[in-house]
Design a protein around this motif. Structure first.
Motif, PDB file in Angstrom:
ATOM      1  N   GLY A 104       0.744  -1.297   0.013  1.00  0.00           N
ATOM      2  CA  GLY A 104       0.084  -0.199  -0.100  1.00  0.00           C
ATOM      3  C   GLY A 104       0.583   1.306  -0.100  1.00  0.00           C
ATOM      4  N   GLY A 105       2.168   1.049  -0.263  1.00  0.00           N
ATOM      5  CA  GLY A 105       2.800   2.235  -0.382  1.00  0.00           C
ATOM      6  C   GLY A 105       3.230   2.798   1.312  1.00  0.00           C
ATOM      7  N   LEU A 106       3.725   1.995   2.088  1.00  0.00           N
ATOM      8  CA  LEU A 106       3.993   2.397   3.477  1.00  0.00           C
ATOM      9  C   LEU A 106       5.637   2.136   3.453  1.00  0.00           C
ATOM     10  N   ASP A 107       6.384   3.313   3.563  1.00  0.00           N
ATOM     11  CA  ASP A 107       7.830   3.095   3.440  1.00  0.00           C
ATOM     12  C   ASP A 107       8.379   3.002   4.582  1.00  0.00           C
ATOM     13  N   LEU A 108       9.266   1.735   4.958  1.00  0.00           N
ATOM     14  CA  LEU A 108       9.880   1.438   6.209  1.00  0.00           C
ATOM     15  C   LEU A 108      11.475   1.556   6.191  1.00  0.00           C
ATOM     16  N   SER A 109      12.128   2.440   7.342  1.00  0.00           N
ATOM     17  CA  SER A 109      13.443   2.475   7.015  1.00  0.00           C
ATOM     18  C   SER A 109      13.934   1.243   8.012  1.00  0.00           C
ATOM     19  N   PRO A 110      14.448  -0.023   7.583  1.00  0.00           N
ATOM     20  CA  PRO A 110      14.990  -0.945   8.261  1.00  0.00           C
ATOM     21  C   PRO A 110      15.974  -0.596   9.522  1.00  0.00           C
ATOM     22  N   PRO A 280     -10.736   5.033  -5.138  1.00  0.00           N
ATOM     23  CA  PRO A 280     -10.553   6.285  -4.267  1.00  0.00           C
ATOM     24  C   PRO A 280      -9.028   6.151  -3.856  1.00  0.00           C
ATOM     25  N   MET A 281      -8.485   7.506  -3.622  1.00  0.00           N
ATOM     26  CA  MET A 281      -7.072   7.144  -3.159  1.00  0.00           C
ATOM     27  C   MET A 281      -7.289   7.824  -1.583  1.00  0.00           C
ATOM     28  N   LEU A 282      -6.787   6.923  -0.709  1.00  0.00           N
ATOM     29  CA  LEU A 282      -6.874   7.615   0.439  1.00  0.00           C
ATOM     30  C   LEU A 282      -5.477   8.021   1.182  1.00  0.00           C
ATOM     31  N   GLY A 283      -5.459   8.977   1.619  1.00  0.00           N
ATOM     32  CA  GLY A 283      -4.176   9.748   2.325  1.00  0.00           C
ATOM     33  C   GLY A 283      -4.296   9.148   3.833  1.00  0.00           C
ATOM     34  N   VAL A 284      -3.052   8.371   4.133  1.00  0.00           N
ATOM     35  CA  VAL A 284      -3.056   7.583   5.557  1.00  0.00           C
ATOM     36  C   VAL A 284      -2.260   8.620   6.243  1.00  0.00           C
ATOM     37  N   LEU A 285      -2.616   9.183   7.250  1.00  0.00           N
ATOM     38  CA  LEU A 285      -1.859  10.077   8.003  1.00  0.00           C
ATOM     39  C   LEU A 285      -0.866   9.372   9.042  1.00  0.00           C
ATOM     40  N   GLU A 309      -6.879   2.462  -3.134  1.00  0.00           N
ATOM     41  CA  GLU A 309      -5.440   2.703  -3.183  1.00  0.00           C
ATOM     42  C   GLU A 309      -5.199   3.588  -1.926  1.00  0.00           C
ATOM     43  N   THR A 310      -3.875   3.514  -1.474  1.00  0.00           N
ATOM     44  CA  THR A 310      -3.287   4.346  -0.370  1.00  0.00           C
ATOM     45  C   THR A 310      -2.125   4.948  -0.530  1.00  0.00           C
ATOM     46  N   THR A 311      -1.948   6.169   0.046  1.00  0.00           N
ATOM     47  CA  THR A 311      -0.771   6.689   0.071  1.00  0.00           C
ATOM     48  C   THR A 311      -0.312   7.386   1.517  1.00  0.00           C
ATOM     49  N   ALA A 312       0.942   7.267   1.962  1.00  0.00           N
ATOM     50  CA  ALA A 312       1.350   7.507   3.314  1.00  0.00           C
ATOM     51  C   ALA A 312       1.845   8.793   3.330  1.00  0.00           C
ATOM     52  N   VAL A 313       0.912   9.794   4.241  1.00  0.00           N
ATOM     53  CA  VAL A 313       1.121  11.369   4.195  1.00  0.00           C
ATOM     54  C   VAL A 313       1.673  11.534   5.757  1.00  0.00           C
ATOM     55  N   GLY A 314       2.019  12.446   5.951  1.00  0.00           N
ATOM     56  CA  GLY A 314       2.828  13.230   7.308  1.00  0.00           C
ATOM     57  C   GLY A 314       2.179  14.390   7.649  1.00  0.00           C
ATOM     58  N   LEU A 315       2.268  14.689   8.973  1.00  0.00           N
ATOM     59  CA  LEU A 315       1.681  16.232   9.316  1.00  0.00           C
ATOM     60  C   LEU A 315       2.592  17.318   8.762  1.00  0.00           C
ATOM     61  N   ASP A 316       4.034  16.911   8.720  1.00  0.00           N
ATOM     62  CA  ASP A 316       4.898  17.917   7.911  1.00  0.00           C
ATOM     63  C   ASP A 316       6.086  17.150   6.918  1.00  0.00           C
ATOM     64  N   GLY A 317       5.545  15.872   6.756  1.00  0.00           N
ATOM     65  CA  GLY A 317       6.238  15.062   5.677  1.00  0.00           C
ATOM     66  C   GLY A 317       7.454  14.366   6.379  1.00  0.00           C
ATOM     67  N   SER A 318       8.116  14.846   7.458  1.00  0.00           N
ATOM     68  CA  SER A 318       9.099  14.352   8.407  1.00  0.00           C
ATOM     69  C   SER A 318       8.941  12.712   8.736  1.00  0.00           C
ATOM     70  N   PRO A 319      10.076  12.035   8.769  1.00  0.00           N
ATOM     71  CA  PRO A 319       9.896  10.575   9.341  1.00  0.00           C
ATOM     72  C   PRO A 319       9.168  10.531  10.888  1.00  0.00           C
ATOM     73  N   ARG A 331       5.258  10.114   2.299  1.00  0.00           N
ATOM     74  CA  ARG A 331       5.525  10.505   0.628  1.00  0.00           C
ATOM     75  C   ARG A 331       4.869  11.958   0.477  1.00  0.00           C
ATOM     76  N   GLY A 332       4.824  12.671   1.499  1.00  0.00           N
ATOM     77  CA  GLY A 332       4.216  14.089   1.422  1.00  0.00           C
ATOM     78  C   GLY A 332       3.255  14.354   2.664  1.00  0.00           C
ATOM     79  N   THR A 333       2.935  15.639   2.334  1.00  0.00           N
ATOM     80  CA  THR A 333       1.648  16.065   3.377  1.00  0.00           C
ATOM     81  C   THR A 333       0.269  15.868   2.769  1.00  0.00           C
ATOM     82  N   PRO A 334      -0.703  15.937   3.611  1.00  0.00           N
ATOM     83  CA  PRO A 334      -2.116  15.873   3.147  1.00  0.00           C
ATOM     84  C   PRO A 334      -2.456  16.737   1.897  1.00  0.00           C
ATOM     85  N   VAL A 335      -3.161  16.244   0.954  1.00  0.00           N
ATOM     86  CA  VAL A 335      -3.686  17.100  -0.197  1.00  0.00           C
ATOM     87  C   VAL A 335      -5.086  16.648  -0.320  1.00  0.00           C
ATOM     88  N   PRO A 336      -5.927  17.377  -1.192  1.00  0.00           N
ATOM     89  CA  PRO A 336      -7.363  17.077  -1.209  1.00  0.00           C
ATOM     90  C   PRO A 336      -7.412  15.737  -1.945  1.00  0.00           C
TER      91      PRO A 336
END
Length: 455
Positions: A104-110, A280-285, A309-319, A331-336
């Motif tokens: 689903g596009g969740l990026d993990l730093s091992p 539908p695309m879901l932004g997952v905070l 479909e999902t995409t991972a977003v953050g409050l300010d884009g930081s890890p 992968r970014g911040t929330p958009v519409p």
């Protein structure tokens, strides 16, 4: 005879015309449905994970992920169980030190690459290695993982595969002559592909000494609790089950379960993959302190539905750092987007996404319950009952306690191939009519007309 051939060719032509659009568009959408689940990030961002304290008095358990990613719940559910037990040092490891994409596009730093793990353990093998399903099973890209697994088993590690992670072990020859299990969708294929393995059905896990294999996805929780029992005792495993909210813990042995199989209603997945081209695309905070199972519940439930479909977003884009110390990179911040969903009980309690009130954020875990419950209930509200029941069976999760009542079937999506077939037929009729008109008006195509240049 000529008449029969003409009729046969006409029927064949119109059949091809009816199938051309649904087959072509369906194939394109089908391919995209699976490709998009592990789309790698391309921005080159690779933040280092947060360093964890290591207790040499505890056994070490690692969850291995491939360079091409892994199924999100296969990796994160056992990770949270083992971490919540308090009995292990727990890390995620990969062949290379770079972010990997989970379902689903969740990026993990091992936490570590293989070389760093060797340095941490002074070249000793980890006590436990958890092997999730990898998207590139059977491809040359899995070789760094399979070769590493062979070395760990020979050095004394206990291997535990989750779901189709057993296929990873089998492809390395590590299950030959052993009993093992796998996800109900793939176990029949594994029978043919790996005949040297005794594939067992109707159980959540199989313990074959230094290798434990589990059935589909959330059976990995049962396997992790069993491994915890083996290293730290039943009471520690029971407390870990309580900590993660798993009410199906069966001390000492695997609880029997009904072996799933394909049902008529499962055709819904074909419609979702081939004809739901407007998913539908879901932004997952992502928010700091979130439980690993809360993340897995969102990305795997929507991902396994093949309807969202999902995409991972953050409050300010930081890890962000999860409850038990994993590093995830939005992968970014929330958009519409179509919707903004916010997993996590802590995020709901603090209303962390209220700054995005214009996007009407949905706090999925505002109430009590196992993290997957609320997401399945959201899925049935936003899709349909058939899709949600398919998803729950794919997760190997019992839903008798949930009210999964919504629209029975994705009727609009199901009518799309019929509409495409009608369009194809109308086009064929139009081309046929045009051809006949041209023949009637062409001097060489009119019957009974004598060429004035000939006697």
């Amino acid at each position: 005879m000529r008449s029969i051939v003409h009729v046969t060719l006409t029927v064949l032509a119109f059949t091809v015309a009816a199938l051309a659009l649904p087959v072509t568009l369906g194939a394109v959408t089908l391919d995209a449905s699976f490709e998009n689940r592990y789309t790698q990030r391309t921005d080159g961002i690779a933040p280092p994970p947060v360093r964890k304290a290591h207790d040499p008095a505890k056994p070490t358990a690692v969850v291995v992920v491939g360079n091409e990613g892994a199924v999100v719940s296969d990796a994160l559910a056992p990770y949270e169980v083992l971490a919540a037990s308090g009995a292990f040092n727990v890390y995620t490891v990969a062949p290379q030190a770079r972010p990997v994409t989970l379902t689903g596009g969740l990026d993990l730093s091992p936490d570590l690459d293989f070389a760093a793990l060797d340095r941490l353990l002074s070249a000793k093998a980890p006590d436990v290695v958890v092997v999730p399903a990898l998207p590139d099973l059977g491809e040359p890209t899995t070789r760094p993982v399979t070769e590493w697994l062979k070395r760990q088993l020979s050095r004394g590690s206990l291997l535990m595969s989750v779901c189709n992670g057993s296929g990873v072990l089998a492809s390395a020859g590590l299950l030959d002559g052993r009993k093992a299990t796998a996800h109900w969708i793939r176990i029949g294929g594994f029978d043919d592909e790996f005949p040297a393995v005794d594939w067992i059905r109707g159980t959540r896990y199989v313990d074959d000494g230094d290798i434990v294999t589990t059935a589909g996805i959330l059976s990995g929780i049962d396997g992790a609790l069993h491994v915890t029992e083996r290293f730290a005792g039943t009471e520690t495993a029971r407390k870990a089950a309580e900590a993660v909210g798993w009410t199906h813990y069966s001390p000492g042995s695997s609880a029997p379960m009904t072996q799933n199989g394909f049902e008529a209603a499962d055709t819904v997945v074909g419609f979702n993959t081939a004809f739901r081209w407007d998913k539908p695309m879901l932004g997952v905070l992502l928010t700091s302190g979130i439980r690993e199972l809360e993340l897995a519940a969102v990305f795997d439930t929507y991902g396994q539905s093949l309807a969202v479909e999902t995409t991972a977003v953050g409050l300010d884009g930081s890890p962000i750092r999860s409850r038990h110390g994993l590093t995830f990179v939005p992968r970014g911040t929330p958009v519409p987007e179509d919707r903004l969903v916010v997993p996590g009980a802590e995020a709901a309690a603090s209303h962390v996404a209220d700054r995005y009130s214009a996007l009407s954020p949905v706090y999925l875990h505002a109430g009590p319950g196992f993290p997957f419950d609320a997401v399945l209930e959201d899925l049935v509200r936003t899709t349909d009952t058939a899709t949600t029941r398919w998803t729950a069976r794919t997760l190997e999760y019992e839903t008798g306690h949930l009210a999964l009542d919504g629209e029975a079937w994705p009727w609009t999506v199901s009518l799309r191939p019929i509409g495409l077939a009608v369009l194809g037929l109308l086009a064929a009729f139009g081309i046929r009519a045009l051809y006949r008109r041209i023949r009637r008006t062409s001097p060489t195509g009119r019957r009974g007309v004598v060429d004035p240049g000939k006697p």
